[in-house]
Design a protein around this motif. Sequence first.
Motif, short mmCIF file in Angstrom:
data_model
loop_
_atom_site.label_atom_id
_atom_site.label_comp_id
_atom_site.label_asym_id
_atom_site.label_seq_id
_atom_site.Cartn_x
_atom_site.Cartn_y
_atom_site.Cartn_z
N ILE A 204 31.88 40.48 37.17
CA ILE A 204 31.18 40.39 35.88
C ILE A 204 30.95 38.92 35.50
O ILE A 204 30.77 38.59 34.32
N ASP A 205 30.98 38.05 36.51
CA ASP A 205 30.69 36.62 36.32
C ASP A 205 31.63 35.93 35.34
O ASP A 205 31.23 35.08 34.54
N VAL A 206 32.88 36.30 35.39
CA VAL A 206 33.92 35.64 34.58
C VAL A 206 34.85 34.91 35.53
O VAL A 206 35.30 35.47 36.53
N GLN A 207 35.15 33.66 35.20
CA GLN A 207 35.95 32.82 36.09
C GLN A 207 37.41 32.77 35.64
O GLN A 207 37.71 32.60 34.45
N VAL A 208 38.31 32.93 36.60
CA VAL A 208 39.73 32.70 36.36
C VAL A 208 39.99 31.22 36.60
O VAL A 208 39.91 30.74 37.74
N LEU A 209 40.28 30.49 35.54
CA LEU A 209 40.46 29.04 35.66
C LEU A 209 41.82 28.67 36.25
O LEU A 209 41.94 27.67 36.95
N ASP A 210 42.83 29.49 35.96
CA ASP A 210 44.16 29.17 36.47
C ASP A 210 45.08 30.37 36.29
O ASP A 210 44.82 31.26 35.47
N HIS A 211 46.12 30.38 37.08
CA HIS A 211 47.22 31.33 36.91
C HIS A 211 48.49 30.49 36.81
O HIS A 211 48.85 29.78 37.75
N ILE A 212 49.14 30.55 35.66
CA ILE A 212 50.34 29.77 35.40
C ILE A 212 51.57 30.66 35.57
O ILE A 212 51.67 31.72 34.95
N VAL A 213 52.49 30.24 36.43
CA VAL A 213 53.74 30.96 36.63
C VAL A 213 54.84 30.18 35.90
O VAL A 213 55.05 29.00 36.16
N VAL A 214 55.52 30.86 34.99
CA VAL A 214 56.46 30.21 34.07
C VAL A 214 57.90 30.46 34.49
O VAL A 214 58.29 31.59 34.79
N GLY A 215 58.68 29.38 34.51
CA GLY A 215 60.13 29.47 34.70
C GLY A 215 60.82 29.11 33.41
O GLY A 215 60.31 29.35 32.32
N VAL A 216 61.99 28.50 33.51
CA VAL A 216 62.71 28.05 32.33
C VAL A 216 62.32 26.60 32.04
O VAL A 216 62.75 25.68 32.74
N GLY A 217 61.46 26.42 31.05
CA GLY A 217 61.07 25.08 30.64
C GLY A 217 60.09 24.39 31.55
O GLY A 217 59.76 23.22 31.35
N ASN A 218 59.61 25.08 32.59
CA ASN A 218 58.63 24.47 33.48
C ASN A 218 57.69 25.55 34.01
O ASN A 218 57.90 26.75 33.77
N ALA A 219 56.66 25.13 34.71
CA ALA A 219 55.65 26.08 35.17
C ALA A 219 54.91 25.51 36.37
O ALA A 219 54.90 24.30 36.60
N VAL A 220 54.28 26.41 37.12
CA VAL A 220 53.47 26.03 38.28
C VAL A 220 52.06 26.54 38.08
O VAL A 220 51.85 27.67 37.63
N SER A 221 51.08 25.69 38.40
CA SER A 221 49.67 26.06 38.34
C SER A 221 49.19 26.46 39.73
O SER A 221 49.26 25.66 40.66
N LEU A 222 48.69 27.69 39.85
CA LEU A 222 48.15 28.11 41.15
C LEU A 222 46.85 27.38 41.47
O LEU A 222 46.53 27.19 42.64
N ALA A 223 46.12 26.96 40.45
CA ALA A 223 44.90 26.18 40.69
C ALA A 223 45.26 24.85 41.34
O ALA A 223 44.61 24.40 42.29
#
Length: 228
Positions: A204-223
């Motif tokens: 449907i022409d919608v872009q996923v800009l990022d997927h953020i995985v959250v831990g305790v006080g920090n996170a990882v960007s899949l992008a």
Amino acid sequence: MERQVASDCRVANREHFPVLARGHISQWSDSQLLGFILQQRHSPQSSLHIANQLLQELGSLHGVLNASQNVLCSVPGVGPKKYIRCQAIVELHKRTSVQHVERMMKLDSVDESKAFFISQLQYYQHECFAVVLLNSQHEFLHYRELFTGTINSASVYPREIVKYVVDYNAANVLIGHNHPSGSPEPSQADIAMTQKIVEALGLIDVQVLDHIVVGVGNAVSLAQRGCL
């Protein structure tokens, strides 16, 4: 007698919670902050003792705020009301973060996206999958937590995400979920789930800009990891 009790309580409060007399709340220790929130009307000493015990048993303020009701109430002196006070702090933090993003209007950097999802998801004891909707200018439209439980490619339904996106006429999305273990390191299941969502929204022409995985006080960007 009542006047004497009230006077003694005020003196005790000044001794144990010095900001009431001078200084600034930022100078308080973790136990003083927690004790002030948990304090009983006539016994600030008792609330500080409870706060110290909670911090000792659960390791940190995060551990206290992240604890289940059963765990928190297993500590002598802690009942449902004190548990609700702790949960109210978490909820205030989450709502403040959403309102900040609404005023700021945009989430257009990885650091901002990480900070937002951390504020919303880091305290959950179960996995939670959430979506931020943005317009074509990356301006904030809406936020919703869509799925809870064990998050994997089988329990996250792309059609529900598509429906949510269409309802708000979004052009871009940010997705995020937490790891209750505390480690934000993405699993292969996380990456596979992301690809399914990217493919579904791409139709449907919608872009996923990022997927953020959250831990305790920090996170990882899949992008940032090149996984989108």
